[in-house]
Motif scaffolding. Structure first.
Motif, PDB file in Angstrom:
ATOM      1  N   LYS A   1     -13.687   5.411  -9.698  1.00 47.61           N
ATOM      2  CA  LYS A   1     -13.704   4.003 -10.088  1.00 47.61           C
ATOM      3  C   LYS A   1     -12.499   3.636 -10.944  1.00 47.61           C
ATOM      4  O   LYS A   1     -11.878   2.593 -10.745  1.00 47.61           O
ATOM      5  CB  LYS A   1     -15.005   3.674 -10.829  1.00 47.61           C
ATOM      6  CG  LYS A   1     -16.188   3.582  -9.876  1.00 47.61           C
ATOM      7  CD  LYS A   1     -17.457   3.204 -10.598  1.00 47.61           C
ATOM      8  CE  LYS A   1     -18.592   2.992  -9.608  1.00 47.61           C
ATOM      9  NZ  LYS A   1     -19.882   2.804 -10.242  1.00 47.61           N
TER      10      LYS A   1
ATOM     11  N   ASP B  22     -11.656  -0.436  -0.038  1.00 48.56           N
ATOM     12  CA  ASP B  22     -11.436  -1.863   0.246  1.00 48.56           C
ATOM     13  C   ASP B  22     -11.076  -2.149   1.708  1.00 48.56           C
ATOM     14  O   ASP B  22     -11.300  -3.247   2.174  1.00 48.56           O
ATOM     15  CB  ASP B  22     -10.349  -2.417  -0.686  1.00 48.56           C
ATOM     16  CG  ASP B  22     -10.803  -2.371  -2.137  1.00 48.56           C
ATOM     17  OD1 ASP B  22     -12.012  -2.469  -2.382  1.00 48.56           O
ATOM     18  OD2 ASP B  22      -9.948  -2.214  -3.030  1.00 48.56           O
TER      19      ASP B  22
ATOM     20  N   ARG C 222      -5.860  -1.036  -7.566  1.00 46.45           N
ATOM     21  CA  ARG C 222      -5.991  -2.469  -7.229  1.00 46.45           C
ATOM     22  C   ARG C 222      -5.086  -3.313  -8.100  1.00 46.45           C
ATOM     23  O   ARG C 222      -4.466  -4.267  -7.628  1.00 46.45           O
ATOM     24  CB  ARG C 222      -7.448  -2.903  -7.433  1.00 46.45           C
ATOM     25  CG  ARG C 222      -8.398  -2.413  -6.344  1.00 46.45           C
ATOM     26  CD  ARG C 222      -9.818  -2.590  -6.817  1.00 46.45           C
ATOM     27  NE  ARG C 222     -10.809  -2.444  -5.767  1.00 46.45           N
ATOM     28  CZ  ARG C 222     -12.114  -2.431  -5.996  1.00 46.45           C
ATOM     29  NH1 ARG C 222     -12.577  -2.541  -7.228  1.00 46.45           N
ATOM     30  NH2 ARG C 222     -12.963  -2.294  -4.995  1.00 46.45           N
ATOM     31  N   MET C 223      -5.025  -2.977  -9.400  1.00 45.80           N
ATOM     32  CA  MET C 223      -4.163  -3.745 -10.311  1.00 45.80           C
ATOM     33  C   MET C 223      -2.694  -3.588  -9.905  1.00 45.80           C
ATOM     34  O   MET C 223      -1.923  -4.556  -9.918  1.00 45.80           O
ATOM     35  CB  MET C 223      -4.353  -3.267 -11.761  1.00 45.80           C
ATOM     36  CG  MET C 223      -5.711  -3.586 -12.355  1.00 45.80           C
ATOM     37  SD  MET C 223      -6.069  -5.350 -12.446  1.00 45.80           S
ATOM     38  CE  MET C 223      -5.174  -5.831 -13.901  1.00 45.80           C
TER      39      MET C 223
ATOM     40  N   LEU D 232      -9.324   3.795  -8.810  1.00 41.82           N
ATOM     41  CA  LEU D 232      -9.335   2.698  -7.839  1.00 41.82           C
ATOM     42  C   LEU D 232      -8.940   1.389  -8.535  1.00 41.82           C
ATOM     43  O   LEU D 232      -8.161   0.593  -7.991  1.00 41.82           O
ATOM     44  CB  LEU D 232     -10.724   2.569  -7.207  1.00 41.82           C
ATOM     45  CG  LEU D 232     -10.945   1.356  -6.308  1.00 41.82           C
ATOM     46  CD1 LEU D 232     -10.077   1.443  -5.058  1.00 41.82           C
ATOM     47  CD2 LEU D 232     -12.411   1.245  -5.896  1.00 41.82           C
ATOM     48  N   HIS D 233      -9.466   1.203  -9.728  1.00 43.68           N
ATOM     49  CA  HIS D 233      -9.137  -0.028 -10.457  1.00 43.68           C
ATOM     50  C   HIS D 233      -7.636  -0.102 -10.732  1.00 43.68           C
ATOM     51  O   HIS D 233      -7.007  -1.145 -10.529  1.00 43.68           O
ATOM     52  CB  HIS D 233      -9.930  -0.102 -11.764  1.00 43.68           C
ATOM     53  CG  HIS D 233      -9.576  -1.297 -12.591  1.00 43.68           C
ATOM     54  ND1 HIS D 233      -9.900  -2.579 -12.208  1.00 43.68           N
ATOM     55  CD2 HIS D 233      -8.857  -1.417 -13.743  1.00 43.68           C
ATOM     56  CE1 HIS D 233      -9.422  -3.431 -13.100  1.00 43.68           C
ATOM     57  NE2 HIS D 233      -8.790  -2.748 -14.032  1.00 43.68           N
TER      58      HIS D 233
ATOM     59  N   ILE E 261       0.846  -1.203   0.000  1.00 38.73           N
ATOM     60  CA  ILE E 261       0.000   0.000   0.000  1.00 38.73           C
ATOM     61  C   ILE E 261       0.882   1.254   0.000  1.00 38.73           C
ATOM     62  O   ILE E 261       0.618   2.226  -0.707  1.00 38.73           O
ATOM     63  CB  ILE E 261      -0.953   0.013   1.220  1.00 38.73           C
ATOM     64  CG1 ILE E 261      -2.004  -1.093   1.084  1.00 38.73           C
ATOM     65  CG2 ILE E 261      -1.639   1.362   1.386  1.00 38.73           C
ATOM     66  CD1 ILE E 261      -2.863  -1.296   2.320  1.00 38.73           C
TER      67      ILE E 261
ATOM     68  N   VAL F  72      -7.938   3.123  -2.328  1.00 36.26           N
ATOM     69  CA  VAL F  72      -7.934   1.710  -1.936  1.00 36.26           C
ATOM     70  C   VAL F  72      -8.342   1.556  -0.471  1.00 36.26           C
ATOM     71  O   VAL F  72      -9.137   0.682  -0.116  1.00 36.26           O
ATOM     72  CB  VAL F  72      -6.526   1.107  -2.187  1.00 36.26           C
ATOM     73  CG1 VAL F  72      -6.298  -0.103  -1.321  1.00 36.26           C
ATOM     74  CG2 VAL F  72      -6.372   0.723  -3.641  1.00 36.26           C
TER      75      VAL F  72
ATOM     76  N   LEU G 101      -1.594  -2.964  -6.909  1.00 40.72           N
ATOM     77  CA  LEU G 101      -1.402  -3.739  -5.674  1.00 40.72           C
ATOM     78  C   LEU G 101      -1.244  -5.225  -5.990  1.00 40.72           C
ATOM     79  O   LEU G 101      -0.389  -5.900  -5.425  1.00 40.72           O
ATOM     80  CB  LEU G 101      -2.610  -3.569  -4.760  1.00 40.72           C
ATOM     81  CG  LEU G 101      -2.517  -2.578  -3.614  1.00 40.72           C
ATOM     82  CD1 LEU G 101      -3.747  -2.689  -2.736  1.00 40.72           C
ATOM     83  CD2 LEU G 101      -1.268  -2.810  -2.770  1.00 40.72           C
ATOM     84  N   LYS G 102      -2.093  -5.698  -6.875  1.00 44.26           N
ATOM     85  CA  LYS G 102      -2.035  -7.120  -7.270  1.00 44.26           C
ATOM     86  C   LYS G 102      -0.628  -7.447  -7.806  1.00 44.26           C
ATOM     87  O   LYS G 102      -0.036  -8.451  -7.424  1.00 44.26           O
ATOM     88  CB  LYS G 102      -3.096  -7.405  -8.344  1.00 44.26           C
ATOM     89  CG  LYS G 102      -3.044  -8.807  -8.914  1.00 44.26           C
ATOM     90  CD  LYS G 102      -4.090  -9.009  -9.989  1.00 44.26           C
ATOM     91  CE  LYS G 102      -3.701  -8.455 -11.333  1.00 44.26           C
ATOM     92  NZ  LYS G 102      -2.842  -9.237 -12.182  1.00 44.26           N
ATOM     93  N   ASP G 103      -0.099  -6.551  -8.644  1.00 46.59           N
ATOM     94  CA  ASP G 103       1.236  -6.794  -9.200  1.00 46.59           C
ATOM     95  C   ASP G 103       2.318  -6.715  -8.122  1.00 46.59           C
ATOM     96  O   ASP G 103       3.262  -7.498  -8.114  1.00 46.59           O
ATOM     97  CB  ASP G 103       1.533  -5.796 -10.331  1.00 46.59           C
ATOM     98  CG  ASP G 103       0.609  -6.031 -11.533  1.00 46.59           C
ATOM     99  OD1 ASP G 103       0.031  -7.143 -11.623  1.00 46.59           O
ATOM    100  OD2 ASP G 103       0.447  -5.110 -12.353  1.00 46.59           O
TER     101      ASP G 103
END
Lengths: 124, 227
Positions: free
Chosen positions: B208, B187, B215-216, B211-212, B172, B183, B218-220
């Protein structure tokens, strides 16, 4: 659809997909792509797990938090708010204590004046 | 019984607000209506009723602390900032106009205080006075605390939860300031998009899409780091 831009398009819809905000037609298109694309299925699963894990990041405030806020306000208001309270009597009511002292002294003065045989207060 | 509402806390007449919302490209949202209980509480707050204020701190301290903690990363900084948030609430309750939920107003103050502190801390870091990368997350791990959900679990589960939290917090912290805020609001704090729009003053579509992306990212960032 397995061209690179189809993966890109699928990934762009992950948030709306996970939150249930995709229009039915778009959802159906993405489902169709996911059914044939292992790479996007794995990616979506990782995406979903990441978002899910964020929801578990909860911490509570320290136990003495309220006391800390009160102390800050008390200090900055120079004692006007959140003055220290004492267990038995609450805040010491200095106004009432001083009034009671004045009344007691007045009563004492009158009693002494009346009981003096000369009507002269001792010490005068 | 009609609650007496301080003039400053009265909601603006809806007709005055809608055009502004449209100009900013925001979809007009339904006007927030305070409940009678909220009006009464607000009336007491404006009169600086200490017990009413204690009620507010008890109700929102966890959310404010958690939001700030996730934004700045350091528990000691977070406690300091969260206390500052409530001092601000106490001092400037008159500026709450009842246009949004009180919780949203308080979280907006928390977000602003956090942003200011992040800027201040990054200035200090760049001037070479302070902190190496990731030290805030290490400070959290050193505290030995796991997220609330893990408090009643077995020691190994608690350790794993604390480790997961450290890794998540580090990820984060790598997001930019705005992505981090979005985020955390959506979330971690699980706020609605309407509330996030109120707090960030960004149009819903922007919220939106950013935020997307967050999130992407963060996923990476978390790839290969968590079981």
């Amino acid at each position: 659809m397995t061209a690179p831009d189809s993966h890109q398009r699928a990934a762009e819809a992950f948030s709306a997909y996970v939150e249930g905000e995709l229009a039915p037609a778009e959802r159906a298109r993405l489902d169709e792509h996911l059914a044939t694309c292992m790479q996007c299925r794995v990616s979506l699963e990782r995406f979903r797990r990441t978002v899910g894990r964020l929801g578990a990041l909860k911490r509570t405030a320290p136990g003495d938090f309220l006391a800390g806020v009160q102390a800050q306000i008390n200090r900055r208001s120079r004692g006007r708010f959140f003055a220290k309270r004492y267990l038995l009597f609450g805040r010491i009511p200095f106004e009432w204590l001083s009034l009671a002292m004045i009344v007691a002294m007045l009563v004492y003065y009158i009693v002494v004046l009346q009981t003096s045989p000369t009507g002269v207060v001792p010490g005068k | 019984m009609e609650a007496s509402l301080p003039r400053t806390a009265q909601a603006v007449f809806p007709a005055e607000r809608e055009p502004k919302a449209i100009l900013r490209g925001r979809r007009p949202r339904p006007e927030y209506q305070m409940s009678l209980g909220e009006r009464l509480l607000l009336g007491r707050l404006v009169k600086r009723d200490e017990e009413a204020f204690n009620e507010i701190v008890r109700s929102y301290s966890d959310r404010v602390y958690n939001l700030v903690l996730r934004l700045v990363g350091s528990p000691s900084e977070a406690e300091d900032i969260a206390q500052e948030v409530f001092v601000t609430v106490f001092k400037s309750i008159e500026s709450y106009r009842g246009e949004a939920k009180l919780s949203t107003w308080i979280l907006r103050i928390a977000a602003n205080h956090s942003k200011n502190r992040i800027k201040y801390l990054s200035r200090r870091r760049t001037s070479g006075q302070e902190l190496r990368d990731g030290s805030d997350a290490t400070e959290m791990a050193d505290e030995g605390k796991a997220p609330v959900q893990a408090h009643f679990a077995a020691p190994d589960v608690m350790l794993e939860a604390a480790e997961t939290e450290r890794i998540m917090q580090e990820a984060i912290a790598r997001l930019d300031e705005e992505q981090r805020l979005l985020v955390v609001l959506r979330d971690v704090e699980e706020l609605s998009y309407d509330e996030i729009v109120e707090i960030t003053a960004l149009p819903e579509g922007t919220v939106k899409s950013r935020l997307h992306r967050a999130r992407m990212a963060l996923k990476d960032l978390l790839e290969g780091k968590l079981k």
